[in-house]
Design a protein around this motif. Structure first.
Motif, PDB file in Angstrom:
ATOM      1  N   GLU A 113       0.827  -1.209   0.000  1.00 32.20           N
ATOM      2  CA  GLU A 113       0.000   0.000   0.000  1.00 32.20           C
ATOM      3  C   GLU A 113       0.861   1.258   0.000  1.00 32.20           C
ATOM      4  N   GLU A 114       1.971   1.246   0.762  1.00 32.68           N
ATOM      5  CA  GLU A 114       2.843   2.408   0.804  1.00 32.68           C
ATOM      6  C   GLU A 114       3.524   2.637  -0.543  1.00 32.68           C
ATOM      7  N   THR A 117       1.086   4.132  -2.883  1.00 35.60           N
ATOM      8  CA  THR A 117       0.887   5.550  -2.572  1.00 35.60           C
ATOM      9  C   THR A 117       2.012   6.397  -3.155  1.00 35.60           C
ATOM     10  N   CYS A 130       1.344   4.142  12.495  1.00 33.95           N
ATOM     11  CA  CYS A 130       0.798   4.485  11.182  1.00 33.95           C
ATOM     12  C   CYS A 130       1.160   5.910  10.800  1.00 33.95           C
ATOM     13  N   LEU A 131       1.225   6.814  11.783  1.00 36.30           N
ATOM     14  CA  LEU A 131       1.586   8.195  11.486  1.00 36.30           C
ATOM     15  C   LEU A 131       3.053   8.289  11.075  1.00 36.30           C
ATOM     16  N   ARG A 160       4.730   5.953   9.586  1.00 34.05           N
ATOM     17  CA  ARG A 160       4.824   5.401   8.238  1.00 34.05           C
ATOM     18  C   ARG A 160       4.312   6.398   7.200  1.00 34.05           C
ATOM     19  N   TRP A 161       3.237   7.108   7.548  1.00 31.22           N
ATOM     20  CA  TRP A 161       2.694   8.112   6.630  1.00 31.22           C
ATOM     21  C   TRP A 161       3.707   9.219   6.392  1.00 31.22           C
ATOM     22  N   ARG A 162       4.398   9.614   7.467  1.00 28.25           N
ATOM     23  CA  ARG A 162       5.408  10.655   7.312  1.00 28.25           C
ATOM     24  C   ARG A 162       6.574  10.163   6.458  1.00 28.25           C
ATOM     25  N   VAL A 192       6.384   7.986   3.982  1.00 29.40           N
ATOM     26  CA  VAL A 192       5.918   8.016   2.593  1.00 29.40           C
ATOM     27  C   VAL A 192       5.880   9.455   2.078  1.00 29.40           C
ATOM     28  N   SER A 193       5.405  10.389   2.911  1.00 28.33           N
ATOM     29  CA  SER A 193       5.364  11.800   2.508  1.00 28.33           C
ATOM     30  C   SER A 193       6.762  12.334   2.249  1.00 28.33           C
TER      31      SER A 193
END
Length: 259
Positions: A102-103, A106, A160-161, A163-165, A167-168
């Motif tokens: 998923e990452e 994205t 999860c936050l 991991r989101w950072r 990816v960003s």
């Protein structure tokens, strides 16, 4: 519509899911593409053998493959250059990062959005028109924009936050690398001892600005130029669509053609 394909992993189903069924597919002579063309042709013949309603639908929805010569990737210069740039910078950006499916998806979609946000040229000669045509205009009817980043202090510790950072961060790193190379590609490359046309008032230019947010291109019209004693313009004033006026050296400005 015509679709240009230059990499094996970008399957036809991706285009159909995102852009609708293409009428013509431009691609290289990779065996998977040739096999896909043969398979689709065989499937079409089988469907055409059925009742008229199915045959009519198949004839309207079929894909025609237009192959470039074998062993000649330079014949697909436009899409091959885009694929090369995306793959090279994506590999350098992601590096050895361990991403989930998923990452990775994205990041790839974010890369696609960055590529489709690039300014292609000026829409008109109107000095008040500071907007540039992008692939996003052809896909969705307007420029593509990136959602604003948000932070929630009470979730700082969540995995999860983090991991989101991560990816960003990869997305921003790709944007910084690719946007810099794209602006350099727009500028004419020539020896310093050769005369080049000066920037003209009214030209639409891309300003190579540092630390721009992803997919936010600084585009504006040249409002004034400052030639030196030799007549060569080395500094110009640029007014952006937001109304800001910026004075920049010409090596930070990339003129856009009228499309």
């Amino acid at each position: 519509m015509d679709i240009e394909v230059g990499a094996a992993h970008r399957q036809i189903t991706v285009f159909v899911g995102r852009r609708g069924c293409p009428s013509r597919v431009h691609c290289d002579n990779a065996t998977n593409f040739v096999g896909a063309s043969r398979h689709l042709e065989e499937l079409r013949r089988r469907v055409e053998a059925e009742e008229n309603a199915v045959r009519d639908f198949a004839s309207r929805s079929g894909c025609e493959f237009a192959f470039i010569p074998p062993r000649a990737p330079h014949f697909g210069g436009l899409w091959e250059a885009g694929v090369k740039s995306a793959k090279h910078l994506l590999l350098r950006t992601v590096g050895n990062a361990l991403l989930t499916a998923e990452e990775l998806q994205t990041v790839v979609v974010a890369v696609e959005a960055v590529l489709n946000s690039r300014p292609l040229g000026a829409v008109s000669n109107d000095h008040n028109d500071g907007e540039a045509l992008t692939p996003g205009h052809l896909l969705v009817g307007g420029p593509l924009v990136a959602p604003a980043a948000s932070r929630t202090p009470d979730q700082e510790g969540l995995s999860c936050l983090r991991r989101w950072r991560a990816v960003s961060s990869l997305k921003r790193a790709f944007w910084q690398r690719w946007s810099r190379e794209y602006v350099l590609g727009l500028q004419a490359r020539a020896k310093w001892d050769q005369l080049q046309p000066n920037l003209q008032v009214g030209e639409l230019v891309v300003v190579a600005e540092d630390n721009q947010p992803p997919m936010q291109w600084m585009v504006g019209r040249v409002e004034a130029v400052y030639p030196g004693a030799d007549g060569a313009v080395r500094v110009a004033d640029v007014r952006t669509s937001s109304g800001g006026l910026y004075k920049r050296p010409v090596h930070k400005l990339a003129p856009l053609p009228i499309v």
